[in-house]
Design an enzyme around this catalytic site. Structure first.
Site, PDB file in Angstrom:
ATOM      1  N   HIS A   1       0.837  -1.192   0.000  1.00  0.00           N
ATOM      2  CA  HIS A   1       0.000   0.000   0.000  1.00  0.00           C
ATOM      3  C   HIS A   1       0.877   1.249   0.000  1.00  0.00           C
ATOM      4  O   HIS A   1       2.085   1.184   0.186  1.00  0.00           O
ATOM      5  CB  HIS A   1      -0.923   0.021   1.224  1.00  0.00           C
ATOM      6  CG  HIS A   1      -2.093  -0.911   1.107  1.00  0.00           C
ATOM      7  ND1 HIS A   1      -2.009  -2.235   1.464  1.00  0.00           N
ATOM      8  CD2 HIS A   1      -3.361  -0.709   0.656  1.00  0.00           C
ATOM      9  CE1 HIS A   1      -3.185  -2.822   1.244  1.00  0.00           C
ATOM     10  NE2 HIS A   1      -4.016  -1.917   0.749  1.00  0.00           N
TER      11      HIS A   1
ATOM     12  N   LYS B   1      -0.506   4.796   4.671  1.00  0.00           N
ATOM     13  CA  LYS B   1      -1.377   3.831   5.364  1.00  0.00           C
ATOM     14  C   LYS B   1      -0.821   3.580   6.765  1.00  0.00           C
ATOM     15  O   LYS B   1       0.376   3.332   6.928  1.00  0.00           O
ATOM     16  CB  LYS B   1      -1.478   2.526   4.575  1.00  0.00           C
ATOM     17  CG  LYS B   1      -2.477   1.548   5.171  1.00  0.00           C
ATOM     18  CD  LYS B   1      -2.780   0.410   4.206  1.00  0.00           C
ATOM     19  CE  LYS B   1      -3.757  -0.592   4.801  1.00  0.00           C
ATOM     20  NZ  LYS B   1      -5.057   0.032   5.138  1.00  0.00           N
TER      21      LYS B   1
END
Length: 269
Positions: A158, A162
């Site tokens: 990600h 995040k």
């Protein structure tokens, strides 16, 4: 238009929040009736369209969830665990469908959400895309078919902003693999390896998290045995898939009985 379900978007200044505001405001199946931010946020009191740098849409940003939820038939929530728990109780009080895309939940958060679901519809999923939920089903089926001599590793990537790891989607996949094996994920999960860890334990499910750049979301489920591997993969290139799934869930929940549901229910999988 007044007959369409009214939807409140929480955390409206975030990336997902802004995408949801645009999606709902432009939908012919729902109305945007509220945009919520935390107290003290610079957007509070402004029209959400203007705050986002666009045209006025007639929906001011508020920091009062109870007042906003009272006008709504659904709440779409991609915020933080503590906030989502509070929103769950308030949405249940308003009898509004609560769609939760928040990840990083601990057991105490899940218990309080389950309590709220006794009074209203809650759709909670670590990922709201069709492709990922198909991957969850495939992971369960493959885990059922392969014995513990096949190691299972879940690798996810990600963007660098995040805040939780493993991702909610990775944990969904881990739960599916554990269910396919007939075991509890908490008993077999390896969520971090560092230093001299010793040999991998037979039957365990491993997780690895990569963070960097603007990666939207990539998930691999690797089944590895002597001489061969099976790899199931999903790549997300546009966050709009999550927003569209959340809106679908909010509409699906209209008329459903109180309870806690997931995207498998919404998609009929």
């Amino acid at each position: 238009m007044s007959h369409l379900p009214g939807i409140v978007v929480t955390g409206c200044s975030g990336r997902m929040g802004q995408m949801l505001v645009r999606l709902v405001a432009g939908s012919d199946r729902a109305r945007l009736v509220g945009a919520l931010e935390r107290p003290g946020h610079a957007w509070v009191g402004q029209d959400v369209g203007l705050a986002m740098g666009g045209a006025e849409i007639g929906v001011p940003v508020t920091d009062d969830p109870l007042e906003a939820f009272a006008r709504a038939q659904a709440v779409i929530d991609f915020t933080a665990p503590a906030a989502s728990v509070e929103f769950a109780a308030l949405a249940a009080q308003a009898r509004a469908v609560h769609v939760i895309g928040t990840t990083g939940m601990e057991r105490e958060h899940l218990d309080r959400i389950a309590a709220a679901a006794r009074h209203a519809v809650i759709v909670r999923a670590g990922n709201m895309s069709l492709g990922v939920n198909l991957l969850v089903q495939l992971t369960k089926k493959v885990a059922q078919a392969l014995d513990p001599d096949w190691d299972i590793e879940i690798v996810e990537a990600h963007h660098n902003r995040k805040v939780d790891a493993p991702s909610g989607t990775a944990l969904m996949l881990g739960e599916a693999a554990a269910e396919g094996r007939g075991v509890a994920l908490d008993d077999v999960a390896d969520r971090g390896r560092d230093g001299i860890t010793g040999a991998r334990e037979r039957g365990h499910i491993g997780f690895a998290a990569i963070r960097g750049g603007d990666v939207v979301g990539e998930h691999d489920v690797i089944f590895a045995a002597a001489g061969e591997r099976v790899v199931l993969r999903h790549l997300a290139t546009d966050r709009a898939i999550f927003a569209r799934g959340a809106l679908k869930a909010a509409l699906w929940g209209q008329g459903a009985k109180p309870g806690e549901y997931d995207m498998i229910d919404v998609l009929g999988l």
